[in-house]
Scaffold this motif. Sequence first.
Motif, mmCIF file in Angstrom:
data_model
loop_
_atom_site.group_PDB
_atom_site.id
_atom_site.type_symbol
_atom_site.label_atom_id
_atom_site.label_comp_id
_atom_site.label_asym_id
_atom_site.label_seq_id
_atom_site.Cartn_x
_atom_site.Cartn_y
_atom_site.Cartn_z
ATOM 1 N N LEU A 100 0.822 -1.207 0.000
ATOM 2 C CA LEU A 100 0.000 0.000 0.000
ATOM 3 C C LEU A 100 0.857 1.257 0.000
ATOM 4 O O LEU A 100 0.376 2.344 -0.287
ATOM 5 N N HIS A 101 2.149 1.094 0.307
ATOM 6 C CA HIS A 101 2.930 2.253 0.744
ATOM 7 C C HIS A 101 3.675 2.987 -0.372
ATOM 8 O O HIS A 101 3.977 4.150 -0.217
ATOM 9 N N TYR A 102 4.028 2.318 -1.438
ATOM 10 C CA TYR A 102 4.739 2.946 -2.563
ATOM 11 C C TYR A 102 5.985 3.677 -2.066
ATOM 12 O O TYR A 102 6.110 4.892 -2.187
ATOM 13 N N VAL A 103 6.887 2.944 -1.444
ATOM 14 C CA VAL A 103 8.096 3.567 -0.916
ATOM 15 C C VAL A 103 9.262 3.364 -1.874
ATOM 16 O O VAL A 103 9.184 2.556 -2.817
ATOM 17 N N PRO A 161 -7.522 0.127 4.359
ATOM 18 C CA PRO A 161 -6.315 0.633 5.020
ATOM 19 C C PRO A 161 -5.823 1.962 4.433
ATOM 20 O O PRO A 161 -6.121 2.290 3.290
ATOM 21 N N ILE A 211 -7.357 -0.493 -3.793
ATOM 22 C CA ILE A 211 -6.664 -0.535 -2.513
ATOM 23 C C ILE A 211 -6.914 -1.865 -1.816
ATOM 24 O O ILE A 211 -6.010 -2.492 -1.290
ATOM 25 N N ARG A 224 -1.397 10.361 -6.410
ATOM 26 C CA ARG A 224 -1.497 9.000 -6.952
ATOM 27 C C ARG A 224 -2.831 8.832 -7.660
ATOM 28 O O ARG A 224 -3.844 9.326 -7.177
ATOM 29 N N TYR A 260 -9.035 4.265 -4.312
ATOM 30 C CA TYR A 260 -8.911 5.715 -4.064
ATOM 31 C C TYR A 260 -7.715 6.310 -4.787
ATOM 32 O O TYR A 260 -6.734 5.631 -5.064
ATOM 33 N N SER A 295 -2.033 4.014 4.344
ATOM 34 C CA SER A 295 -0.610 3.838 4.644
ATOM 35 C C SER A 295 -0.129 4.854 5.672
ATOM 36 O O SER A 295 -0.512 6.026 5.626
ATOM 37 N N TYR A 296 0.733 4.396 6.567
ATOM 38 C CA TYR A 296 1.295 5.321 7.557
ATOM 39 C C TYR A 296 2.233 6.332 6.893
ATOM 40 O O TYR A 296 2.579 7.350 7.487
ATOM 41 N N THR A 297 2.621 6.050 5.654
ATOM 42 C CA THR A 297 3.486 7.013 4.964
ATOM 43 C C THR A 297 2.723 8.269 4.557
ATOM 44 O O THR A 297 3.324 9.233 4.088
#
Lengths: 539, 281
Positions: A46-49, B132, B108, B103, B75, B134-136
């Motif tokens: 989910l994070h796309y880091v 969910p 998701i 984005r 999303y 992301s914490y980022t």
Amino acid sequence: MRKYNILIFTLFILITTVSYYGCEKDLNIEEFAPKPVDFRYASSSLHYVIGEEISFINESTVGSSWEWHFGDGSTSTERDPVHKYSVPGTYKVKLIVDGGKYEVTKTLMISEIVPIVTFKSTDSVIVYDKSEVSFYVKLLNPENLTITYDWIFPERTSGEGIDENGHSSLESPKVVFGTIGSQIVTLKIKMGEKQLPPTRVNVRVNYNKPVKTLYYTIKGGNLMARKIISDDIDPAINKPFDIGYRSGKHPLTMQVAGDWVYIFDAGTKFAYSAHPEGEGDGEIFVISTDGSKRETVVENYGGNTNLDFYYGYIDEKEDLIYWTDRREGIFRVATSTRNRKFSLESFNYFVRNNWLGYYGNGIGWGNTNGQILKVGDTYWWAKHSSGSGIFRFVESDIKGEPVTPEDPIPAAGAIVTSNQVRGLVVDEVNQVFYIATQENFRIYRCDLVTGKKLKLIAKPGDCDSEGGDNERLFVTSMAIDVDENGNGYLYWAYRGPENNDDPNLKSGIKRYKLDDSEPVEYFIKDVEAYSVAIDNTLR
Amino acid sequence: MNSKLKYLLGVIIGSAFLVSCEINDPVTDLVRTGKLAANVYMEIPTGNVTAGDSVDFHAEYWSVDNKFNSLAIWYSINTNLSYTISSGLNDYMYKLDSTELARELQEIEDYEHKDSNYSTEKKAYIIDDKFPVSYTLAGTELKNPIVYDESIVLQLFPASVIEQFYNGVFETLNYDQLNDLMVINNNIVDSAAFETYFETIQVEDPDNEGEFIDVKVIKDESKSDLLKLFKEVPFEDLIYNASKQYYGLFYQRIYKLNVKFRVVNGNDVENFSTEKTITVN
């Protein structure tokens, strides 16, 4: 009637014909074609880091050659490429088909890898020298790089893998803290060759039994706290807690009531201002004793600085907040008040200078305010300008409009009128009160009934220069920790004069033993604070 | 013929043709018709979420073919940026707010269709679940710092924003303020050279009607040269508010999720619910 029948019949024929021809063709259900050139992207998480594989899925229905521009200078001619970004940012990804015949651009944000540190203990309250605290780190490692951990713990922390300098290279260390207070734990991670930004967590470590807590507001810093421990322990073990919220600009007074610390911030300007309108930026705010939340009670941003929140008092019995403005009067609201904007239209004075019989008999126009508090049903209102001392009154003495010379002086009477009183605190167990005087920078103990001065407690004779020559703050707030036998301490925050070497004039939190058996001492050294308050609840 | 009978006959014939046209629709000659999509409806009870947490949602869907190939939350993400730079010398403030897509809309989390999700009351299938975040996506804020850290400022504030601030505040400063900044405090230009950029004009005294006073203003032809030199004044000198003892900077970056629930029915036709926006804290 016959004509009518012909008309109806003609209509039948028409409808039938139209319907027949209308239905001649079957309905075409079409498959709507997608855009000729399109793409989407997907990541494994989910994070796309950075370092994560991003799949670019070509959904074009035309074309035979593809040219990808990933926005970071990289390109590809594959139909469905996979790409990794090495720098966080927002990129414009472009797909060009058949040498430029078609093209489409989409936006893609790539995030930095940030470790998330958590900790837990089997004990509900983390206690020094006892509770084991386990630390965990959540870290995305899309490229499966080698990771090295460097945990840095405060001194006196022990545990498996911790060296003499407090470092541990374990992934998930388990430790016991050797001191009380905020323990700042830092984690530095090296991922491959890249050093990630350090992550810090604040672990609050308590004494081995519930005790009272002293809160204090650091000048230009955060609200802090230190446990009041009467047992014979090494004072170096009892370190302060950083509550994590700013103290405010000039928090002249504070008080703990229930689970809240109430802070009365007089704002940037607290002394005379020629243009007070618009300069107000004071606030009354509360911070929960566990530091989990902060809420605004009332604020005066952009208002008149003379109407900021100078001295405050919480009446826990009546659930009321009292505060003084700079020089005119006292306000009060319910302790449940939150998120209010101050204005004289929204808040009524509880009492004003000229609503008491003291007006013209001790209190004059514009006499600046000191601490306000209540002893029984009697209000004590300190003043520290040409009208000085403590003016006592009960609610029935408040006229609610300007008094006349015929109105009586309140029966409770004024006391210590020769002193310009800033800080004021009452010790009902020992039947005394303490005042901090602006005119000579002293602290006195006085008799609660007669108001007579009994003892000079401290006479630093000087303080920092805030407030200039006329409105030097000195000590605006004091707190009493007293037991049922009258034993305990008086605490106050002292800010010494700038650039001085006199050890007695160093800034810090000072305290005086109520039985006068010991000289005044520093409870906390080398801190510049404005106000102090004691949480009498054992935590 | 009895007229009532005629009316009845007319209604019967008309209805028969109309019913036939439900399948073979003359409308086809006027519009293009695709396959039927599912109906989708979604509610999200909150407008905010903490980065790293999940968001509860409620979705209702149905389709005439009663088949569902895919159910998913999709999303897109917008970045909202807000910059304010306040002069410490006067009331001038440069403010810029921007929103940009970070984005694209993408899947998701997917959910399984179950016949047991059917609500006879709603006459639709229902999903109450979470998705969910992301914490980022945690936001960032810098507000009136008491210490100036140039590396942080340059990292957060684009050069173009700082440039616009210089251009704007320059127009608001008077001779004395510019003299303090450029001659006295920072030695960017010497006093004699500084004077050459100005001319003296007479203006009406705002405090005395009818009286005139001399003021020094920048010569039109010198403005761009002086501005060029003015940009050598350190940024922190322009934004330090001495009375409030902080630097007049505000930066905020927050993310907003534009959330839709997507249903693909048995015809492989997709449909989205209306979009709900969630702010990530």
